[in-house]
Scaffold this motif. Structure first.
Motif, short mmCIF file in Angstrom:
data_model
loop_
_atom_site.label_atom_id
_atom_site.label_comp_id
_atom_site.label_asym_id
_atom_site.label_seq_id
_atom_site.Cartn_x
_atom_site.Cartn_y
_atom_site.Cartn_z
N ASN B 96 0.81 -1.22 0.00
CA ASN B 96 0.00 0.00 0.00
C ASN B 96 0.84 1.26 0.00
O ASN B 96 0.65 2.15 0.82
N LEU B 97 1.78 1.34 -0.90
CA LEU B 97 2.63 2.52 -0.97
C LEU B 97 2.04 3.49 -1.98
O LEU B 97 1.56 3.09 -3.03
N GLU B 98 2.09 4.76 -1.61
CA GLU B 98 1.71 5.80 -2.55
C GLU B 98 2.95 6.21 -3.34
O GLU B 98 4.05 6.27 -2.79
N VAL B 99 2.76 6.49 -4.61
CA VAL B 99 3.89 6.92 -5.42
C VAL B 99 3.72 8.40 -5.72
O VAL B 99 2.64 8.82 -6.15
N PRO B 100 4.74 9.21 -5.48
CA PRO B 100 4.60 10.65 -5.76
C PRO B 100 4.35 10.90 -7.25
O PRO B 100 4.72 10.11 -8.11
N GLU B 101 3.75 12.05 -7.47
CA GLU B 101 3.36 12.43 -8.82
C GLU B 101 4.54 12.39 -9.81
O GLU B 101 4.46 11.80 -10.87
N PHE B 166 10.50 0.80 -4.77
CA PHE B 166 9.12 0.76 -4.27
C PHE B 166 8.76 2.15 -3.79
O PHE B 166 9.41 2.71 -2.91
N GLY B 167 7.73 2.69 -4.39
CA GLY B 167 7.31 4.03 -4.01
C GLY B 167 8.02 5.13 -4.76
O GLY B 167 8.04 6.26 -4.31
N GLY B 168 8.60 4.81 -5.88
CA GLY B 168 9.22 5.89 -6.65
C GLY B 168 10.32 5.38 -7.55
O GLY B 168 10.24 4.27 -8.07
N VAL B 169 11.33 6.20 -7.73
CA VAL B 169 12.48 5.79 -8.54
C VAL B 169 13.74 6.03 -7.72
O VAL B 169 13.71 6.71 -6.70
N LYS B 170 14.86 5.47 -8.19
CA LYS B 170 16.08 5.47 -7.40
C LYS B 170 16.63 6.88 -7.21
O LYS B 170 16.91 7.29 -6.09
#
Lengths: 178, 382, 384
Positions: B96-101, B166-170
């Motif tokens: 249940n991770l949100e990913v930033p815009e 997880f939750g974005g990029v590196k």
């Protein structure tokens, strides 16, 4: 009309043939050993260990996090100890087997002490498959200046962070003496 | 064109068993087709796979959640970004991770660039299978290099990007990424026009590809085919539209559909798909916002993978990878390692239909049918 | 000018004169033959070596790369390096191969390729033997290459080789007929089989390609010639992507190089014969005659290599279909057109034969309509 498409194709290849003598876009080969593509800052190849001033004071404290997190398990760390057998905060053995390493960069990401980074060096062919590719601590050591040279943007950020850290930790040590 | 016994000549003939592969110039890796030939016509075809089996799924079950991210690069080694994407999507669903815009936009840009890379390269290799002497494949490489340079500048590696977390990029995009990407995207349609001029209307290519390896709609659906291959057979199914995962429902793009489901349709649908990808990229690059590139919680997973323990449960994350539906089915028992890790590789499932398409065709056709399926053996054998 | 034009002829004559001083008269015939044969035996392989270099450079440039550029300036010594490599490579013979056939094929395949050079008129008076059946000799010899390709494929005991060999034979049978028929108009107009008289009949600017039947004949002869030497888009016997390497799958080292040599020498001599039959051979203004011959021949070789850099390969049945359904009717009609052209008066014969040619091409196109691939229009789901 039958035959027209074939001629169109021939025109494309002919254009490329002629343009290869005039335009750099149409002659993209790089003559490798003589010329090289400029390196990208984030390019990663095999890891190296970083030291600040002298090769003796490594940043690595042999916490073993990178060895645990390394997906193919190519890092071997043995902690050093003093004469009494008390463990020291430095590695005695730090081996990276380059025949196993897959250049994923996870060791660099997980290291809490900014001690291991991915190198730009890629011309590292060896004759042997096993022992020659197993790089030891001495082979892996590189200075912070070298790191600053290959990754100027990252080094600024990391050095600033480290300075802040030492500021935080040093005052309690220095105050009693004064 | 089904081969029937009554078509056989009256005098006595023998069939010829040939093993195409595992060492063969056109099997795209170590793949093997055991074919039985009557003259040059294929009577029977048995695909043999597993030469490149690397225990991917079992390895992942013995590794932290993040640890198998670099391994997903090596599934379909031509489009590592989309492999990362699918895996990250599945884990995010699980935890249940949100990913930033901004990260969402970066992911879409990378996925679509990967689609360009994959389709360009595939068409080049398909032409090699057709017998063109490396010209289309080298033009494809020429353009692919430019995109791979971008990947290298951002992610650090050309092919094994290992970029998504997880939750974005590196890491965030480099400062010159957007102008460079825009430059490539603006030039790409011109290259596609050139490519099409060289290939699409070439009578030899049309004669070779049309009505060869026809895959009927019903069979395609029943066999679980996905991706451009399914759309070439006339089924308007695109997970980007159906699921609208990530932020794909914000972009305007169309989904090209083939009529017949032959090799030519599969070739052309991919060209059209690239043109749609360019549209998506145009919009994404225009709209990309500033902000975080990874969530704070996700940052835990990236910085200290040992502390990342998704709650108990299971999740299936799927994306429209360039080759078809790429899904990861993950079961978590609340520890640092996945309890079960399963990949649904598009190449493998698309490959299962090979024999049905090849029967009654010539040897030369079998090669281009295999080429048009678009397989990467890293993904087939895992 | 005259001396440059005749440089090679005069050179040979000088050598003969010098030798006649100390050799008996009756040997002079043999000496003359040996000089011509030696010239051809040296010229053939050297041409082949530099054709490989030329092809690699050309295809490299087409593909936006340099091509060979490491050995010598512009990679000019590359063929020599390749030759050394080929000679020093291990020669592998499959265990169950028919060893004699496996050995014989690559050796013999070079002979017809070399023999063809003897009837190619390289310049004014520069032909090794002016055979009265020159063209027939060429046609007969060039088709024997296929036999040795088949022997090679049979001797290798390899299924890919066998498929390649079968393809080669089928291709030869189909393409030999339009090839022979496509030179018939030339023979009809010239009235001789000799390559020298064919060239002489095209003196001035009366090259046969400038006539309606000449265009059709030239195209068919050149295309069948490309098919005859197994080059793209007709390279089915090799069919790299399908049947590994076709008939030479099991060959390595110098034996492989001999196949390669035969292929390139054939490509050169076919181009030479096409230039002789339709492009006026060594006829041309200003330059010496042999220069014209080489310009024309290399232009045709260039086109062959350009084909290679551009086209995918045809499929077996399409290849046969093309020969039997398009080329054969066209060549048959072309003989008729040439006869028409020959029997009508000068200004009006061109027009009439051109009209007939256009009509026949249209008919052939119309008759083959179902086979002509069509463009397709694609629709989209989820219109935006």
């Amino acid at each position: 009309m039958f035959g027209l498409g074939v001629l169109k194709g021939m025109w494309v290849t002919f254009k490329n043939f002629v343009l290869s003598y005039f335009s750099k876009d149409h002659l993209v080969t790089v003559q490798y050993p003589e010329e090289k593509i400029p390196e990208k800052e984030r390019f990663r190849n095999f890891p190296f260990l970083i030291y600040d001033d002298k090769p003796e004071d490594l940043r690595c404290v042999s916490c073993d996090i990178c060895a645990k997190e390394c997906p193919p398990k190519c890092i071997t760390i043995v902690r050093d100890s003093d004469a009494q057998g008390k463990p020291l905060k430095r590695p005695k053995v730090f081996d990276i087997d380059f025949s196993i390493c897959m250049n994923c960069g996870i060791c660099e990401e997980v290291c809490p002490f900014d001690a291991i980074f991915m190198d730009h060096e890629f011309e590292i062919a060896e004759f042997g498959r096993f022992e020659d590719l197993n790089y030891h601590k001495e082979d892996l050591l590189k200075s912070n200046e070298y790191f600053a040279k290959i990754r100027p943007q990252d080094v600024a950020r990391i050095d600033a962070k480290r300075r802040e850290k030492t500021k935080k930790t040093e005052p309690p040590q220095t105050t009693p003496t004064t | 064109m089904q081969y029937e016994l009554k078509d056989a000549p009256a005098f006595e003939t023998q069939t010829l068993e040939v093993s195409l592969g595992p060492q063969h110039p056109s099997t795209h890796g170590v793949f093997r087709m055991n074919v039985v030939l009557d003259g040059e016509t294929i009577v029977k075809l048995k695909p043999v796979m597993g030469y490149l089996h690397r225990n991917h799924e079992k390895l992942a079950e013995n590794m932290t959640w993040l640890g198998s991210m670099p391994y997903t690069d090596r599934l379909d080694y031509i489009c590592s970004m989309t492999n990362n994407f699918a895996y990250a999507l599945a884990v995010e669903k699980l935890a249940n991770l949100e990913v930033p815009e901004r990260a969402q936009y970066i992911r879409v840009i990378m996925a679509e660039l990967t689609r360009l890379v994959n389709h360009t390269l595939l068409i080049g290799f398909l032409l090699n299978d057709l017998g063109a002497f490396f010209t289309p494949v080298l033009y494809a490489f020429r353009e692919r290099e430019k995109i791979l340079d971008l990947f290298e500048a951002v992610a650090g590696s050309r092919m094994m990007c290992n970029y998504l977390r997880f939750g974005g990029v590196k890491v965030d995009l480099t400062s010159d990424f957007i102008p460079r990407a825009r430059q490539i995207i603006n030039k790409y349609p011109k290259f596609l026009d050139e490519f099409e001029k060289l290939l699409s209307e070439n009578e030899i290519l049309m004669a070779r590809c049309q009505n060869v390896g026809v895959l009927p709609k019903e069979l395609a659906i029943n066999a679980g085919i996905s991706g451009p291959m399914l759309r070439a057979s006339g089924v308007p199914y695109d997970i980007r539209k159906v699921d609208g995962y990530s932020i794909y429902n914000r972009f305007k793009f169309r989904v090209p559909i083939g009529e017949k489901g032959d090799v030519y349709d599969r070739y052309y649908v991919r060209i059209l798909e690239m043109r749609e990808s360019i549209k998506i990229l145009d919009q994404a690059i225009k709209e990309i916002p500033d902000g975080e590139f990874i969530t704070k919680e996700g940052g835990v997973g990236a910085r200290a993978p040992r502390n990342f323990k998704p709650p108990k449960g299971d999740a299936y994350g799927r994306i429209e990878a360039p080759k078809g539906e790429l899904g990861f089915y993950l079961v978590s028992d609340g520890t640092v390692k996945p309890y079960r890790y399963h990949v649904r590789p598009p190449s493998f499932i698309n490959l299962t239909i090979l024999e049905d398409m090849c029967l009654g065709q010539k040897v030369a056709d079998a090669i281009i049918i295999l080429g048009s399926i678009d397989i990467v053996l890293g993904e087939v054998d895992r | 000018m005259e001396t440059i034009d005749q440089a090679f002829v005069l050179g040979k004559r000088a050598a003969l004169n010098w030798m006649s001083a100390f050799l008996p008269d009756w040997t002079m015939v043999f000496v003359s033959i040996i000089i011509s044969a030696t010239a051809i035996v040296i010229f053939g392989p050297v041409t082949m070596m530099y054709l490989t270099w030329f092809e690699r450079k050309l295809v490299g440039r087409i593909q936006n790369r340099f091509g060979p550029n490491r050995v010598g300036p512009w990679g000019l010594l590359q063929p020599i390096a390749d030759g050394i490599k080929m000679l020093t490579k291990e020669d592998i013979v499959p265990e169950h191969a028919d060893k004699f056939a496996h050995f014989l094929a690559p050796v013999v395949i070079v002979i017809p390729a070399l023999l063809i050079f003897s009837v190619v008129p390289f310049g004014r008076g520069m032909v090794a033997v002016d055979l009265s059946i020159g063209i027939l000799f060429f046609l007969a010899l060039s088709s024997t290459t296929t036999i040795w390709i088949f022997v090679a494929s049979w001797g290798s005991r390899n299924k890919f080789s066998l498929l390649g060999g079968m393809r080669s034979v089928a291709q030869m049978i189909s393409y030999e007929i339009p090839m022979v028929l496509s030179v018939v108009p030339v023979l009809l107009v010239v009235g001789s089989f000799s390559t020298v008289s064919i060239v002489e009949a095209q003196s001035g600017w009366n090259w046969f390609i400038f006539t309606p039947w000449g265009i059709a004949g030239f195209l068919v002869f050149f295309l069948t010639g490309v098919a005859e030497v197994n080059r793209t888009p007709f390279d089915l016997p090799e069919g790299e992507s399908e049947i590994v390497a076709g008939f030479h799958t099991e060959y390595s080292g110098m034996k492989f190089a001999l196949f390669y040599m035969a292929e390139f020498m054939n490509a050169f001599s076919i181009s030479g014969i096409v230039a002789t039959a339709y492009l006026g051979g060594w006829q041309g203004p200003w330059l010496p005659s042999w220069a014209w011959f080489f310009i024309k021949t290399y232009a045709l070789v260039f086109v062959m290599m350009w084909f290679r850099g551009t086209f995918p390969r045809l499929r077996v049945d399409q290849l046969m279909g093309f020969a039997w359904k398009v080329l054969l009717p066209l060549t048959l009609a072309n003989i008729f057109i040439a006869a028409l052209w020959l029997n009508l008066e000068s200004p009006k014969n061109n027009l009439i034969s051109a009209l007939v040619l256009v009509a026949i091409v249209t008919i052939i196109y119309w008759a083959n309509r179902p086979e002509v691939p069509k463009k397709r229009i694609y629709r989209y789901a989820y219109e935006d």
